[in-house]
Write a protein that holds these residues in place. Structure first.
Motif, PDB file in Angstrom:
ATOM      1  N   TRP A 146      40.205  29.099  29.323  1.00  0.00           N
ATOM      2  CA  TRP A 146      38.948  29.294  28.608  1.00  0.00           C
ATOM      3  C   TRP A 146      37.891  29.879  29.540  1.00  0.00           C
ATOM      4  O   TRP A 146      37.376  29.211  30.432  1.00  0.00           O
ATOM      5  CB  TRP A 146      38.466  27.968  28.032  1.00  0.00           C
ATOM      6  CG  TRP A 146      37.250  28.083  27.160  1.00  0.00           C
ATOM      7  CD1 TRP A 146      36.065  27.430  27.324  1.00  0.00           C
ATOM      8  CD2 TRP A 146      37.099  28.883  25.983  1.00  0.00           C
ATOM      9  NE1 TRP A 146      35.180  27.776  26.320  1.00  0.00           N
ATOM     10  CE2 TRP A 146      35.799  28.677  25.483  1.00  0.00           C
ATOM     11  CE3 TRP A 146      37.935  29.774  25.303  1.00  0.00           C
ATOM     12  CZ2 TRP A 146      35.310  29.304  24.343  1.00  0.00           C
ATOM     13  CZ3 TRP A 146      37.461  30.414  24.159  1.00  0.00           C
ATOM     14  CH2 TRP A 146      36.161  30.169  23.698  1.00  0.00           C
ATOM     15  N   THR A 147      37.575  31.137  29.337  1.00  0.00           N
ATOM     16  CA  THR A 147      36.560  31.853  30.114  1.00  0.00           C
ATOM     17  C   THR A 147      35.821  32.810  29.181  1.00  0.00           C
ATOM     18  O   THR A 147      36.269  33.053  28.051  1.00  0.00           O
ATOM     19  CB  THR A 147      37.198  32.679  31.258  1.00  0.00           C
ATOM     20  OG1 THR A 147      37.818  33.854  30.700  1.00  0.00           O
ATOM     21  CG2 THR A 147      38.240  31.865  32.026  1.00  0.00           C
ATOM     22  N   PRO A 148      34.720  33.405  29.614  1.00  0.00           N
ATOM     23  CA  PRO A 148      34.014  34.372  28.769  1.00  0.00           C
ATOM     24  C   PRO A 148      34.861  35.593  28.418  1.00  0.00           C
ATOM     25  O   PRO A 148      34.534  36.329  27.483  1.00  0.00           O
ATOM     26  CB  PRO A 148      32.804  34.767  29.625  1.00  0.00           C
ATOM     27  CG  PRO A 148      32.591  33.632  30.543  1.00  0.00           C
ATOM     28  CD  PRO A 148      33.954  33.110  30.855  1.00  0.00           C
ATOM     29  N   LEU A 149      35.942  35.818  29.161  1.00  0.00           N
ATOM     30  CA  LEU A 149      36.830  36.941  28.871  1.00  0.00           C
ATOM     31  C   LEU A 149      37.397  36.847  27.458  1.00  0.00           C
ATOM     32  O   LEU A 149      37.618  37.870  26.798  1.00  0.00           O
ATOM     33  CB  LEU A 149      37.985  36.948  29.893  1.00  0.00           C
ATOM     34  CG  LEU A 149      38.841  38.205  30.015  1.00  0.00           C
ATOM     35  CD1 LEU A 149      38.046  39.336  30.628  1.00  0.00           C
ATOM     36  CD2 LEU A 149      40.076  37.906  30.877  1.00  0.00           C
ATOM     37  N   LEU A 207      52.465  31.626  41.632  1.00  0.00           N
ATOM     38  CA  LEU A 207      52.248  30.238  41.267  1.00  0.00           C
ATOM     39  C   LEU A 207      51.723  30.177  39.832  1.00  0.00           C
ATOM     40  O   LEU A 207      50.597  30.604  39.555  1.00  0.00           O
ATOM     41  CB  LEU A 207      51.260  29.596  42.240  1.00  0.00           C
ATOM     42  CG  LEU A 207      50.929  28.118  42.085  1.00  0.00           C
ATOM     43  CD1 LEU A 207      52.195  27.270  41.998  1.00  0.00           C
ATOM     44  CD2 LEU A 207      50.054  27.648  43.235  1.00  0.00           C
ATOM     45  N   ASN A 208      52.547  29.691  38.935  1.00  0.00           N
ATOM     46  CA  ASN A 208      52.193  29.670  37.511  1.00  0.00           C
ATOM     47  C   ASN A 208      51.398  28.410  37.169  1.00  0.00           C
ATOM     48  O   ASN A 208      51.839  27.297  37.445  1.00  0.00           O
ATOM     49  CB  ASN A 208      53.461  29.731  36.664  1.00  0.00           C
ATOM     50  CG  ASN A 208      54.171  31.052  36.795  1.00  0.00           C
ATOM     51  OD1 ASN A 208      53.774  32.047  36.185  1.00  0.00           O
ATOM     52  ND2 ASN A 208      55.221  31.100  37.609  1.00  0.00           N
ATOM     53  N   VAL A 209      50.226  28.620  36.586  1.00  0.00           N
ATOM     54  CA  VAL A 209      49.372  27.520  36.139  1.00  0.00           C
ATOM     55  C   VAL A 209      49.103  27.773  34.665  1.00  0.00           C
ATOM     56  O   VAL A 209      48.111  28.399  34.295  1.00  0.00           O
ATOM     57  CB  VAL A 209      48.062  27.443  36.948  1.00  0.00           C
ATOM     58  CG1 VAL A 209      47.288  26.186  36.585  1.00  0.00           C
ATOM     59  CG2 VAL A 209      48.345  27.473  38.445  1.00  0.00           C
ATOM     60  N   GLY A 233      49.744  21.754  24.613  1.00  0.00           N
ATOM     61  CA  GLY A 233      49.054  21.863  23.334  1.00  0.00           C
ATOM     62  C   GLY A 233      47.591  22.201  23.428  1.00  0.00           C
ATOM     63  O   GLY A 233      46.835  21.997  22.471  1.00  0.00           O
ATOM     64  N   ARG A 234      47.162  22.723  24.573  1.00  0.00           N
ATOM     65  CA  ARG A 234      45.750  23.054  24.740  1.00  0.00           C
ATOM     66  C   ARG A 234      45.591  24.198  25.730  1.00  0.00           C
ATOM     67  O   ARG A 234      46.492  24.518  26.500  1.00  0.00           O
ATOM     68  CB  ARG A 234      44.976  21.835  25.259  1.00  0.00           C
ATOM     69  CG  ARG A 234      45.386  21.410  26.675  1.00  0.00           C
ATOM     70  CD  ARG A 234      44.431  20.368  27.242  1.00  0.00           C
ATOM     71  NE  ARG A 234      44.833  19.899  28.567  1.00  0.00           N
ATOM     72  CZ  ARG A 234      44.521  20.494  29.716  1.00  0.00           C
ATOM     73  NH1 ARG A 234      43.807  21.626  29.707  1.00  0.00           N
ATOM     74  NH2 ARG A 234      44.901  19.994  30.878  1.00  0.00           N
ATOM     75  N   MET A 235      44.398  24.789  25.713  1.00  0.00           N
ATOM     76  CA  MET A 235      44.048  25.798  26.713  1.00  0.00           C
ATOM     77  C   MET A 235      43.725  25.108  28.039  1.00  0.00           C
ATOM     78  O   MET A 235      43.444  23.906  28.079  1.00  0.00           O
ATOM     79  CB  MET A 235      42.839  26.601  26.243  1.00  0.00           C
ATOM     80  CG  MET A 235      41.602  25.747  26.052  1.00  0.00           C
ATOM     81  SD  MET A 235      40.250  26.657  25.307  1.00  0.00           S
ATOM     82  CE  MET A 235      39.019  25.340  25.163  1.00  0.00           C
ATOM     83  N   GLY A 236      43.776  25.877  29.109  1.00  0.00           N
ATOM     84  CA  GLY A 236      43.398  25.355  30.415  1.00  0.00           C
ATOM     85  C   GLY A 236      41.954  25.677  30.737  1.00  0.00           C
ATOM     86  O   GLY A 236      41.304  26.483  30.064  1.00  0.00           O
ATOM     87  N   LEU A 252      42.622  25.784  37.793  1.00  0.00           N
ATOM     88  CA  LEU A 252      43.207  26.883  38.572  1.00  0.00           C
ATOM     89  C   LEU A 252      42.802  26.829  40.031  1.00  0.00           C
ATOM     90  O   LEU A 252      43.573  27.204  40.924  1.00  0.00           O
ATOM     91  CB  LEU A 252      42.767  28.231  37.989  1.00  0.00           C
ATOM     92  CG  LEU A 252      43.605  28.882  36.896  1.00  0.00           C
ATOM     93  CD1 LEU A 252      44.948  29.302  37.421  1.00  0.00           C
ATOM     94  CD2 LEU A 252      43.729  28.018  35.670  1.00  0.00           C
ATOM     95  N   ALA A 253      41.572  26.374  40.306  1.00  0.00           N
ATOM     96  CA  ALA A 253      41.012  26.443  41.650  1.00  0.00           C
ATOM     97  C   ALA A 253      41.906  25.814  42.718  1.00  0.00           C
ATOM     98  O   ALA A 253      42.076  26.397  43.805  1.00  0.00           O
ATOM     99  CB  ALA A 253      39.629  25.807  41.668  1.00  0.00           C
TER     100      ALA A 253
END
Length: 298
Positions: free
Chosen positions: A237-240, A289-291, A261-264, A269-270
């Motif tokens: 979830w970002t402004p993108l 590295l997959n997150v 079942g949800r967005m990250g 990520l940090a």
């Protein structure tokens, strides 16, 4: 006790209070205008000195993943040069304030990643004002969803590749003479590199390119003691997203396809960027590295 990234939590229930809704924002989008604010780790990221004395350049550092990474780097002891578009100044100024509060030397360098002259000067200014460079995070990106390839303009295709791929090439090439053994390069790719959405053909293609570029360059630079890796976010979830990255109708269910079942959130990520930037990952080279909340990848 307040929560930080070390607090034991149920990942399936984390951020249950954040539910994205339809929200039309003009590109590139601002955190300041985002309904249901993204978590950048402002209140939760706790540093432990893992990047003390390091000097980092982060593109797309004003919001989203780039901002969360900048906050984490600063709280881990790094100084940070921030790249972002001039129209993102409101977000960038807020993040710069958080980094300064963490004790970091902060350099704000607005400009357009599509401009090769800016990309090269960005590196030169970072080196001069930080006194060196040993972490490069190529994160700035452009993503615009289009349902039909016939409607993807030449301009959009060109802008997406210049922002996501060419800038990475220009900046990395300019940075190499300044990077010494122990330095790290981290590129932001995506789940889209493996599992492209039908509405993101151009964007997904750039992310596959970034992934391949990362793995090839890592082989070239490893003997010089410079590590190159990538982070591949899933739906974050970002402004993108509301500024054209997703179709409006897809926003209310954004991220529900993941096993969690949800967005990250960017704050999730940090720590991946911190790990790849730190000496803890000294034997990690050419890794993606997959997150992504559990979405299977090759």
């Amino acid at each position: 006790m307040s929560r930080d990234q070390y607090t034991l939590t149920d990942p399936a229930k984390l951020y249950a209070d954040i539910e994205p809704e339809k929200q039309k924002m003009s590109e590139p989008g601002l955190d300041a205008e985002l309904n249901d604010k993204a978590d950048l780790g402002e209140e939760t990221y706790r540093g432990t000195g893992r990047l003390t004395g390091r000097k980092a350049l982060i593109t797309g550092a004003d919001s989203g993943i780039g901002a969360a990474t900048a906050i984490a780097f600063a709280r881990e002891g790094a100084d940070v040069a921030m790249s972002y578009l001039p129209e993102e100044k409101e977000d960038a100024d807020r993040i710069a304030g958080i980094l300064t509060e963490a004790g970091a030397n902060v350099v704000q360098l607005p400009g357009d990643l599509r401009d090769p002259a800016y990309c090269r000067d960005l590196v030169a200014q970072s080196v001069e004002k930080l006194g060196g460079l040993d972490i490069l995070v190529n994160n700035g990106g452009k993503q615009v969803a289009v349902e039909d390839l016939a409607d993807v303009t030449d301009e959009q295709f060109d802008d997406t590749f210049k922002t996501n791929v060419y800038a990475m090439f220009w900046i990395t090439k300019a940075a190499l003479p300044h990077l010494k053994p122990g330095a790290t390069i981290i590129n932001t790719t995506s789940i889209q590199a493996y599992s492209p959405s039908e509405t993101l053909v151009d964007y997904a293609s750039t992310k596959a390119t970034i992934n391949n570029f990362t793995k090839g360059l890592s082989q070239q630079l490893a003997p010089k003691g410079i590590r190159v890796n990538a982070v591949a976010p899933g739906p974050i979830w970002t402004p993108l997203q509301p500024s054209g990255g997703q179709p409006q109708d897809a926003l209310p269910t954004f991220g529900e396809q993941t096993p969690l079942g949800r967005m990250g959130q960017p704050a999730e990520l940090a720590p991946a960027y911190v790990f790849l930037a730190s000496a803890e990952s000294s034997y990690v080279i050419g890794e993606t590295l997959n997150v992504n909340g559990g979405m299977p990848t090759p």
